[in-house]
Design a protein around this motif. Structure first.
Motif, mmCIF file in Angstrom:
data_model
loop_
_atom_site.group_PDB
_atom_site.id
_atom_site.type_symbol
_atom_site.label_atom_id
_atom_site.label_comp_id
_atom_site.label_asym_id
_atom_site.label_seq_id
_atom_site.Cartn_x
_atom_site.Cartn_y
_atom_site.Cartn_z
ATOM 1 N N ASP A 28 6.050 -3.693 1.194
ATOM 2 C CA ASP A 28 5.403 -2.749 1.881
ATOM 3 C C ASP A 28 6.338 -1.781 2.058
ATOM 4 O O ASP A 28 6.269 -0.637 2.935
ATOM 5 C CB ASP A 28 4.554 -3.044 3.086
ATOM 6 N N HIS A 31 5.713 1.832 0.466
ATOM 7 C CA HIS A 31 4.518 2.323 1.570
ATOM 8 C C HIS A 31 4.879 3.033 2.744
ATOM 9 O O HIS A 31 4.585 4.003 3.214
ATOM 10 C CB HIS A 31 3.512 1.221 1.755
ATOM 11 N N LYS A 32 5.673 2.090 3.467
ATOM 12 C CA LYS A 32 6.102 2.894 4.886
ATOM 13 C C LYS A 32 6.980 4.092 4.619
ATOM 14 O O LYS A 32 6.895 5.072 5.427
ATOM 15 C CB LYS A 32 6.907 1.526 5.540
#
Length: 267
Positions: A28, A31-32
């Motif tokens: 992730d 994505h962050k």
């Protein structure tokens, strides 16, 4: 070729902290990172005239904390705090998170923040104010507020000229290679009828000789500029007192000896 490093990136972990504080694993992380960029882009467009200096994003397990550093907190808060609530709801939709917290920190000296100074110059250029006048006003304000040095570089079709050029105006000192010097940097562009004009600003706020808290939201204690100003005033007062003490005995003694008829040499 000139290989130039961003002055803020070169000082991260030394005298500056990161503006995104969170942990991301391989799955992730990207994505962050993209989400942080979306939040900053959205807030800068949403609060266009809010005098935003920087946006600090922190994440816990299920919570998103966004701290907006601004010189005009009243515009962002709105009447009765209604504007903040609207921004919070919009951020919830954008990120898909239920728990979003917005903090607003006021910048006391906007003349010493590179982002605000660069944005002010860019908006003045868009309003057809002479770029040299806008830059000189910004430099005078920064030096008046205690900056050790400021450098402003503009590039593009300045004044509507046919050929694009670059001009640089500076005052004081901005040593970019000294990592303990607190140098703020910003790069903004102005949209004019002739095209884009880039504005770069470097502001030197002085030397950091003590260990600094790297939390970007830390506002406690005195600023380096105010510390230096107080130190300078103390030294000046001490010098004045010292000069006054030296002057009184020598002046009084010398005056007594030189009075007519007072010395034995003339007789």
């Amino acid at each position: 070729m000139g290989q130039k490093t961003n002055p803020i990136g070169a000082r991260l972990g030394i005298i500056r902290g990161w503006e995104s504080n969170w942990f991301g694993n391989k799955k992730d992380y990207s994505h962050k990172l993209i989400e942080d960029n979306k939040i900053r882009t959205y807030l800068n467009a949403r609060i266009n005239k809010g005098g935003i200096a920087k946006i600090v994003i922190e994440r816990t397990l299920n919570k998103l904390i966004v701290t907006i550093h601004t010189s005009k907190p009243g515009i962002i808060i709105g009447k009765g705090g209604g504007e903040v609530d609207r921004i919070k709801e919009e951020l919830k939709k954008l990120t898909g998170k239920e728990d979003v917290q917005i903090n607003i920190l006021e910048i006391r000296r906007p003349e010493l923040d590179a982002n605000i100074v660069a944005d002010t110059i860019a908006r003045q250029i868009e309003n057809r104010i002479n770029y040299k006048r806008a830059i000189k006003m910004a430099i005078a304000s920064a030096l008046r507020m205690g900056a050790e040095g400021i450098k402003v570089k503009v590039g593009g079709r300045l004044g509507g000229s046919e050929i694009a050029r670059t001009e640089e105006i500076k005052s004081g000192r901005t040593p970019l290679h000294t990592l303990r010097m607190d140098i703020d940097y910003a790069n903004v562009f102005a949209l004019t009828v002739y095209g884009k004009i880039g504005v770069k600003v470097w502001i030197c706020k002085g030397e950091v000789l003590t260990k600094r808290d790297l939390n970007p939201n830390f506002v406690g204690g005195k600023t380096d500029v105010s510390d230096r100003r107080e130190r300078r005033d103390d030294i000046r007062d001490r010098d004045d007192r010292g000069r006054g003490q030296d002057r009184r005995p020598s002046g009084g003694g010398g005056g007594g000896e030189r009075r007519p008829g007072g010395g034995g040499g003339r007789r």
